[in-house]
Design a protein around this motif. Structure first.
Motif, mmCIF file in Angstrom:
data_model
loop_
_atom_site.group_PDB
_atom_site.id
_atom_site.type_symbol
_atom_site.label_atom_id
_atom_site.label_comp_id
_atom_site.label_asym_id
_atom_site.label_seq_id
_atom_site.Cartn_x
_atom_site.Cartn_y
_atom_site.Cartn_z
ATOM 1 N N VAL A 103 0.227 118.282 34.846
ATOM 2 C CA VAL A 103 0.984 118.216 36.095
ATOM 3 C C VAL A 103 0.061 117.849 37.260
ATOM 4 C CG1 VAL A 103 2.333 119.536 37.775
ATOM 5 C CG2 VAL A 103 2.812 119.764 35.345
ATOM 6 N N VAL A 104 -1.103 118.477 37.328
ATOM 7 C CA VAL A 104 -2.063 118.137 38.381
ATOM 8 C C VAL A 104 -2.467 116.673 38.258
ATOM 9 C CG1 VAL A 104 -4.333 118.630 39.367
ATOM 10 C CG2 VAL A 104 -2.898 120.507 38.547
ATOM 11 N N ALA A 105 -2.718 116.205 37.035
ATOM 12 C CA ALA A 105 -3.085 114.811 36.820
ATOM 13 C C ALA A 105 -1.951 113.881 37.235
ATOM 14 C CB ALA A 105 -3.449 114.580 35.360
ATOM 15 N N GLY A 106 -0.702 114.274 36.943
ATOM 16 C CA GLY A 106 0.444 113.470 37.348
ATOM 17 C C GLY A 106 0.565 113.380 38.858
ATOM 18 N N CYS A 107 0.286 114.493 39.542
ATOM 19 C CA CYS A 107 0.343 114.496 41.011
ATOM 20 C C CYS A 107 -0.767 113.627 41.604
ATOM 21 C CB CYS A 107 0.222 115.924 41.527
ATOM 22 S SG CYS A 107 1.636 116.982 41.133
ATOM 23 N N ALA A 108 -1.912 113.557 40.915
ATOM 24 C CA ALA A 108 -3.046 112.774 41.411
ATOM 25 C C ALA A 108 -2.929 111.298 41.052
ATOM 26 C CB ALA A 108 -4.349 113.333 40.849
ATOM 27 N N ASP A 109 -2.004 110.958 40.164
ATOM 28 C CA ASP A 109 -1.882 109.593 39.663
ATOM 29 C C ASP A 109 -1.068 108.734 40.620
ATOM 30 O OD1 ASP A 109 -1.961 107.334 38.107
ATOM 31 O OD2 ASP A 109 -0.388 108.006 36.729
ATOM 32 N N ARG A 110 -1.644 108.495 41.769
ATOM 33 C CA ARG A 110 -1.016 107.636 42.776
ATOM 34 C C ARG A 110 -2.116 106.971 43.588
ATOM 35 N NH1 ARG A 110 2.013 112.579 45.720
ATOM 36 N NH2 ARG A 110 2.425 112.983 43.525
ATOM 37 N N GLU A 111 -1.747 105.934 44.302
ATOM 38 C CA GLU A 111 -2.761 105.155 45.020
ATOM 39 C C GLU A 111 -3.500 105.989 46.056
ATOM 40 O OE1 GLU A 111 -3.079 101.051 47.694
ATOM 41 O OE2 GLU A 111 -1.248 101.517 46.586
ATOM 42 N N ASP A 112 -2.778 106.823 46.781
ATOM 43 C CA ASP A 112 -3.383 107.627 47.844
ATOM 44 C C ASP A 112 -3.184 109.097 47.524
ATOM 45 O OD1 ASP A 112 -4.543 108.443 50.180
ATOM 46 O OD2 ASP A 112 -2.761 108.087 51.423
ATOM 47 N N THR A 113 -4.261 109.798 47.192
ATOM 48 C CA THR A 113 -4.155 111.213 46.842
ATOM 49 C C THR A 113 -5.333 111.981 47.417
ATOM 50 O OG1 THR A 113 -3.998 112.823 45.020
ATOM 51 C CG2 THR A 113 -5.388 110.895 44.650
ATOM 52 N N TRP A 114 -5.101 113.252 47.749
ATOM 53 C CA TRP A 114 -6.152 114.148 48.238
ATOM 54 C C TRP A 114 -6.726 114.996 47.113
ATOM 55 C CZ3 TRP A 114 -4.764 119.072 47.111
ATOM 56 C CH2 TRP A 114 -3.382 119.304 46.903
ATOM 57 N N ILE A 115 -6.210 114.819 45.891
ATOM 58 C CA ILE A 115 -6.625 115.647 44.761
ATOM 59 C C ILE A 115 -7.868 115.018 44.122
ATOM 60 C CG2 ILE A 115 -5.939 116.651 42.554
ATOM 61 C CD1 ILE A 115 -3.016 116.406 43.495
ATOM 62 N N ASN A 116 -9.029 115.575 44.438
ATOM 63 C CA ASN A 116 -10.262 115.066 43.838
ATOM 64 C C ASN A 116 -10.677 115.935 42.648
ATOM 65 O OD1 ASN A 116 -11.453 117.355 44.934
ATOM 66 N ND2 ASN A 116 -12.529 116.266 46.572
ATOM 67 N N ALA A 117 -11.822 115.633 42.053
ATOM 68 C CA ALA A 117 -12.246 116.339 40.839
ATOM 69 C C ALA A 117 -12.482 117.820 41.092
ATOM 70 C CB ALA A 117 -13.511 115.681 40.285
ATOM 71 N N GLU A 118 -13.051 118.159 42.251
ATOM 72 C CA GLU A 118 -13.333 119.564 42.533
ATOM 73 C C GLU A 118 -12.048 120.351 42.749
ATOM 74 O OE1 GLU A 118 -16.072 122.461 45.357
ATOM 75 O OE2 GLU A 118 -15.932 120.335 45.809
ATOM 76 N N ILE A 119 -11.102 119.769 43.460
ATOM 77 C CA ILE A 119 -9.816 120.444 43.652
ATOM 78 C C ILE A 119 -9.128 120.657 42.303
ATOM 79 C CG2 ILE A 119 -7.470 120.013 44.498
ATOM 80 C CD1 ILE A 119 -8.716 119.078 47.115
ATOM 81 N N THR A 120 -9.165 119.662 41.440
ATOM 82 C CA THR A 120 -8.592 119.813 40.104
ATOM 83 C C THR A 120 -9.237 120.983 39.369
ATOM 84 O OG1 THR A 120 -8.070 117.454 39.932
ATOM 85 C CG2 THR A 120 -8.258 118.692 37.872
ATOM 86 N N ALA A 121 -10.563 121.070 39.409
ATOM 87 C CA ALA A 121 -11.271 122.149 38.720
ATOM 88 C C ALA A 121 -10.945 123.519 39.314
ATOM 89 C CB ALA A 121 -12.776 121.896 38.780
ATOM 90 N N LEU A 122 -10.867 123.595 40.650
ATOM 91 C CA LEU A 122 -10.588 124.868 41.313
ATOM 92 C C LEU A 122 -9.195 125.388 40.960
ATOM 93 C CD1 LEU A 122 -12.147 124.144 44.806
ATOM 94 C CD2 LEU A 122 -12.822 126.017 43.283
#
Length: 211
Positions: free
Chosen positions: A71-90
């Motif tokens: 779900v997090v990956a799906g939310c990040a799968d767009r041209e403009d996203t604030w979800i970076n690798a550290e946010i994903t890990a946290l």
């Protein structure tokens, strides 16, 4: 990398702030405390006739915490996203600790929509959602609101008010009003996993009776 930890993240939510990055490749994370806050009144979710019709005809089903990382990956799968690798890990760490949750929408075995967020007391802090089929993000939100109501939550924080959220009943409140609602919500607990999982048609029936 920042010095953020899951514990610091939870403390931020408890005082009314949340983290963001400028984009997925930006290692810097900053705290946000909007002057005007988006919230979804749990008794005010709006199901349009077209959405109700889509739910009645749908063969989709939903799960909770079925695949948080997807779900997090799906939310990040767009041209403009604030979800970076550290946010994903946290947030993955918060999920493992029982504080972050996801709701998935499936078409058979295919993940076609979802939403995730953080819980603290009786507050749910919505982080992001995505849709790979028409109406699946709306269906995810309908099921989420239904779950939060049945589980005893009192605050659904959407961070900002978008046109999409406003069409579903979300409103904007002042920072002071948000903090007042948060102070009440975090005093007692609610259990996100407690309500039994059922169908979108059951969700629609309860939401229709509520309106």
């Amino acid at each position: 990398m920042s010095d953020l930890t899951p514990e610091i993240l939870l403390h931020g939510y408890s005082i009314g702030i949340f983290p963001m990055a400028e984009h997925r490749d930006d290692p810097e994370i900053f705290w946000v405390d909007p002057r005007r806050r988006g919230v979804m009144p749990l008794n005010g979710f709006h199901i349009s006739r077209s959405l109700a019709r889509a739910i009645r005809r749908s063969t989709f089903h939903h799960t909770i915490n079925g695949d948080f990382q997807a779900v997090v990956a799906g939310c990040a799968d767009r041209e403009d996203t604030w979800i970076n690798a550290e946010i994903t890990a946290l947030y993955t760490a918060l999920h493992r600790a029982g504080y972050a949750h996801s709701l998935e929408v499936w078409d058979g075995d295919a993940l076609v929509g979802g939403v995730y967020g953080v819980t603290l007391g009786r507050a749910f802090f919505g982080e992001s959602m995505f849709s790979r089929r028409t109406n699946t993000s709306k269906m995810a939100l309908a099921a989420l609101v239904d779950r939060l109501r049945r589980a005893g939550f009192t605050l659904f924080d959407t961070q900002f008010l978008t046109d999409h959220l406003a069409s579903l009943g979300a409103v904007e409140i002042s920072r002071a009003e948000y903090h007042a609602q948060l102070d009440v919500a975090k005093r007692r607990n609610a259990r996100f996993n407690a309500p039994k999982l059922d169908s979108f048609q059951d969700v629609l029936q309860r939401m229709t009776q509520m309106s």
